[in-house]
Design a protein around this motif. Structure first.
Motif, PDB file in Angstrom:
ATOM      1  N   LYS A   1       2.688  -6.166 -11.653  1.00  0.00           N
ATOM      2  CA  LYS A   1       3.306  -6.003 -10.462  1.00  0.00           C
ATOM      3  C   LYS A   1       2.948  -6.931  -9.281  1.00  0.00           C
ATOM      4  O   LYS A   1       1.552  -6.843  -9.426  1.00  0.00           O
ATOM      5  CB  LYS A   1       3.068  -4.549  -9.959  1.00  0.00           C
ATOM      6  CG  LYS A   1       4.029  -3.819  -8.359  1.00  0.00           C
ATOM      7  CD  LYS A   1       3.977  -2.333  -8.669  1.00  0.00           C
ATOM      8  CE  LYS A   1       4.922  -2.080  -6.816  1.00  0.00           C
ATOM      9  NZ  LYS A   1       5.127  -0.213  -7.069  1.00  0.00           N
ATOM     10  N   LEU A   2       3.317  -6.907  -8.214  1.00  0.00           N
ATOM     11  CA  LEU A   2       3.353  -7.560  -7.196  1.00  0.00           C
ATOM     12  C   LEU A   2       3.815  -8.076  -6.313  1.00  0.00           C
ATOM     13  O   LEU A   2       4.653  -7.103  -5.698  1.00  0.00           O
ATOM     14  CB  LEU A   2       3.544  -9.749  -8.257  1.00  0.00           C
ATOM     15  CG  LEU A   2       3.094 -10.365  -6.438  1.00  0.00           C
ATOM     16  CD1 LEU A   2       2.631 -11.461  -6.911  1.00  0.00           C
ATOM     17  CD2 LEU A   2       4.784 -10.527  -5.717  1.00  0.00           C
TER      18      LEU A   2
ATOM     19  N   ASP B   1       8.601  -6.373 -11.777  1.00  0.00           N
ATOM     20  CA  ASP B   1       8.218  -4.912  -9.674  1.00  0.00           C
ATOM     21  C   ASP B   1       7.890  -6.026  -9.174  1.00  0.00           C
ATOM     22  O   ASP B   1       6.225  -5.795  -9.481  1.00  0.00           O
ATOM     23  CB  ASP B   1       7.170  -4.093 -10.797  1.00  0.00           C
ATOM     24  CG  ASP B   1       7.562  -2.885  -9.363  1.00  0.00           C
ATOM     25  OD1 ASP B   1       8.345  -3.443  -8.925  1.00  0.00           O
ATOM     26  OD2 ASP B   1       6.691  -2.071  -9.871  1.00  0.00           O
ATOM     27  N   ALA B   2       8.252  -6.806  -8.360  1.00  0.00           N
ATOM     28  CA  ALA B   2       8.145  -7.538  -7.012  1.00  0.00           C
ATOM     29  C   ALA B   2       7.835  -7.260  -6.197  1.00  0.00           C
ATOM     30  O   ALA B   2       9.729  -6.643  -5.814  1.00  0.00           O
ATOM     31  CB  ALA B   2       8.545  -9.210  -7.172  1.00  0.00           C
ATOM     32  N   ILE B   3       7.795  -6.596  -5.163  1.00  0.00           N
ATOM     33  CA  ILE B   3       7.797  -6.072  -3.539  1.00  0.00           C
ATOM     34  C   ILE B   3       7.275  -7.032  -2.121  1.00  0.00           C
ATOM     35  O   ILE B   3       6.197  -7.711  -3.233  1.00  0.00           O
ATOM     36  CB  ILE B   3       7.298  -4.542  -3.609  1.00  0.00           C
ATOM     37  CG1 ILE B   3       5.949  -4.518  -3.570  1.00  0.00           C
ATOM     38  CG2 ILE B   3       8.272  -4.091  -5.059  1.00  0.00           C
ATOM     39  CD1 ILE B   3       5.227  -2.621  -3.776  1.00  0.00           C
TER      40      ILE B   3
ATOM     41  N   SER C   1       3.135   3.919  -5.044  1.00  0.00           N
ATOM     42  CA  SER C   1       4.894   4.638  -4.627  1.00  0.00           C
ATOM     43  C   SER C   1       6.069   3.631  -4.524  1.00  0.00           C
ATOM     44  O   SER C   1       7.040   4.416  -4.389  1.00  0.00           O
ATOM     45  CB  SER C   1       3.954   5.731  -3.521  1.00  0.00           C
ATOM     46  OG  SER C   1       3.309   6.109  -3.414  1.00  0.00           O
ATOM     47  N   TYR C   2       5.809   2.220  -4.158  1.00  0.00           N
ATOM     48  CA  TYR C   2       7.407   1.964  -3.620  1.00  0.00           C
ATOM     49  C   TYR C   2       7.712   0.831  -4.779  1.00  0.00           C
ATOM     50  O   TYR C   2       6.922   0.129  -5.218  1.00  0.00           O
ATOM     51  CB  TYR C   2       6.836   1.141  -2.309  1.00  0.00           C
ATOM     52  CG  TYR C   2       8.140   0.470  -2.004  1.00  0.00           C
ATOM     53  CD1 TYR C   2       9.412   0.840  -1.347  1.00  0.00           C
ATOM     54  CD2 TYR C   2       9.203  -1.138  -1.814  1.00  0.00           C
ATOM     55  CE1 TYR C   2      10.935   0.842  -1.344  1.00  0.00           C
ATOM     56  CE2 TYR C   2       9.984  -1.409  -1.764  1.00  0.00           C
ATOM     57  CZ  TYR C   2      11.149  -1.014  -1.481  1.00  0.00           C
ATOM     58  OH  TYR C   2      12.111  -1.524  -0.777  1.00  0.00           O
ATOM     59  N   SER C   3       8.852   0.704  -5.882  1.00  0.00           N
ATOM     60  CA  SER C   3       9.341  -0.368  -6.596  1.00  0.00           C
ATOM     61  C   SER C   3      10.322  -0.614  -6.025  1.00  0.00           C
ATOM     62  O   SER C   3      11.865   0.220  -6.471  1.00  0.00           O
ATOM     63  CB  SER C   3       8.902  -0.026  -7.845  1.00  0.00           C
ATOM     64  OG  SER C   3       7.845  -0.031  -8.681  1.00  0.00           O
TER      65      SER C   3
END
Ligand SMILES: NC(=O)C1=CN([C@@H]2O[C@H](COP(=O)(O)OP(=O)(O)OC[C@H]3O[C@@H](n4cnc5c(N)ncnc54)[C@H](OP(=O)(O)O)[C@@H]3O)[C@@H](O)[C@H]2O)C=CC1
Ligand SMILES: C[C@H]1O[C@H](OP(=O)(O)OP(=O)(O)OC[C@H]2O[C@@H](n3cnc4c(=O)[nH]c(N)nc43)[C@H](O)[C@@H]2O)[C@@H](O)[C@@H](O)C1=O
Length: 324
Positions: free
Chosen positions: A116-117, A172-174, A242-244
């Protein structure tokens, strides 16, 4: 080197404090606050590189770093950053360096298996005359503020790159969009910094010299929303856990002040007793940029530090760490 994580939603970030986390830009305002937060939470395996150790504009060096270290999570807080004068004066640096850093880091993170980034943008991505408070979906609905359009274009490209990699690779990059930030480890440069550290330094130096007046740029009428960087770091960790989702997320305090009100408050905290003089030859920038942070609030996160408390904390850090 092809694979990376195919699951758009990663396992909880906070469930494994031994996970390897690369905080890019860890000596800056934001990166240092994120490191403090992660260390306070018990993270034991942070990967940190200074600019001198790893220049993130150099693609081959970034790829070698990711190949060797294989971090599991990346928080991208390295960027070319500055206030209104720096943005206006060095447009080539602001667009080129930011595009290079974020393109290198986001692409290498995907290709070398990062789970994740989180990419950090800025409220300046929104149109100059966006509806207030500014919702996330105001992006790309109108012309940008000219004093920072080069930086804004790079940041918009970063958001879109995260979205594109999520869509094409289910990766999963946010992206988080902070409002104007301040706090320990800020840049207190007299011309190139943001307004809050610039004024803190100018009032402090005027107080020490016994000066009768301090010059403040513009008209004092623009409105800005300020968030203490420790709140931002808390919000970043919250989002990592908590956010994706595809859409970027605003991170603000929800409270705005005019530059005149800010100047009066900084003056009071520093204890300068002279006059303010307004230099209207300097640009005001965007008239107002209060973000709508209800999306993050709806997910369960809100900031805690008031502007007054945050200023007191920042001035105390300044006195211990910066003043000559
Ligand atoms: N400050 C603010 O008000 C706001 C900041 N943001 C965003 O937050 C993020 C962090 O900003 P902030 O902490 O304020 O910025 P700082 O300038 O305080 O820190 C940036 C960090 O990035 C590092 N860096 C810059 N260029 C390179 C490079 N080529 N290679 C490696 N490292 C590099 C810097 O190292 P060095 O100093 O050694 O060059 C520094 O440690 C940015 O993405 C910014 O857009 C968003 C909204 C508001
Ligand atoms: C975070 C954000 O930061 C930048 O945008 P900005 O909000 O306009 O940033 P600023 O902090 O530099 O100025 C805010 C206001 O304050 C006034 N002002 C008064 N006196 C000083 C002064 O002494 N220095 C500065 N810098 N501004 C001053 C100044 O004239 C302006 O009206 C973007 O370029 C972009 O980088 C970005 O995303």
């Amino acid at each position: 080197m092809s694979g990376a994580n195919k699951n758009a939603a990663s396992p909880s970030f906070l469930s494994d404090k031994s996970a390897k986390v690369f905080v890019a830009g860890h000596r800056g305002l934001v990166g240092s606050a994120i490191v403090r937060k992660l260390q306070a939470l018990g993270f034991t395996n942070l990967v940190l590189r200074t600019h001198a150790e790893l220049d993130l504009t150099r693609q081959a060096d970034v790829e070698s770093f990711f190949a060797a270290e294989k971090p599991q999570f990346v928080i991208l807080a390295a960027a070319k950053v500055g206030g209104i004068h720096a943005n206006n004066t060095y447009p080539a640096d602001f667009i080129a360096v930011n595009l290079q850093i974020q393109t290198n880091v986001i692409d290498a993170a995907y290709r070398f298996g990062v789970k994740k980034l989180l990419f950090l943008g800025s409220s300046c991505i929104y149109p100059k005359f966006a509806p207030q408070p500014i919702p996330e979906n105001a992006l790309l609905t109108g012309p940008l503020e000219p004093t920072n359009e080069w930086y804004a274009i790079a940041k918009i490209a970063g958001i879109k790159m995260c979205q594109a990699y999520r869509i094409q690779y289910s990766w999963d990059a946010i992206s988080g969009m902070p409002t104007n930030l301040y706090g320990p480890h800020d840049n207190f440069h007299p011309e190139n910094s943001h307004v809050l550290p610039a004024l803190m330094r100018r009032f402090h130096e005027a107080k020490v010299k016994g000066a009768e007046e301090v010059v403040v740029w513009g008209t004092g009428s623009p409105l800005r929303e300020f968030l203490h960087v420790d709140d931002l770091a808390d919000g970043v960790v919250f989002m990592m856990d908590s956010y994706s989702g595809l859409e970027h997320v605003n991170v603000g305090s929800g409270k705005e002040v005019t530059i005149k009100e800010l100047a009066e408050l900084v003056k009071e905290v520093v204890g300068f007793e002279g006059r303010l003089v307004w230099d209207s030859t300097k640009p005001d920038g965007t008239p107002r940029k209060l973000m709508d942070s209800s999306k993050l609030a709806g997910l369960g996160w809100t900031p805690k530090i008031s502007l007054k408390d945050g200023l007191v904390d920042t001035y105390s850090w300044y006195l211990e760490n910066v003043k000559q």
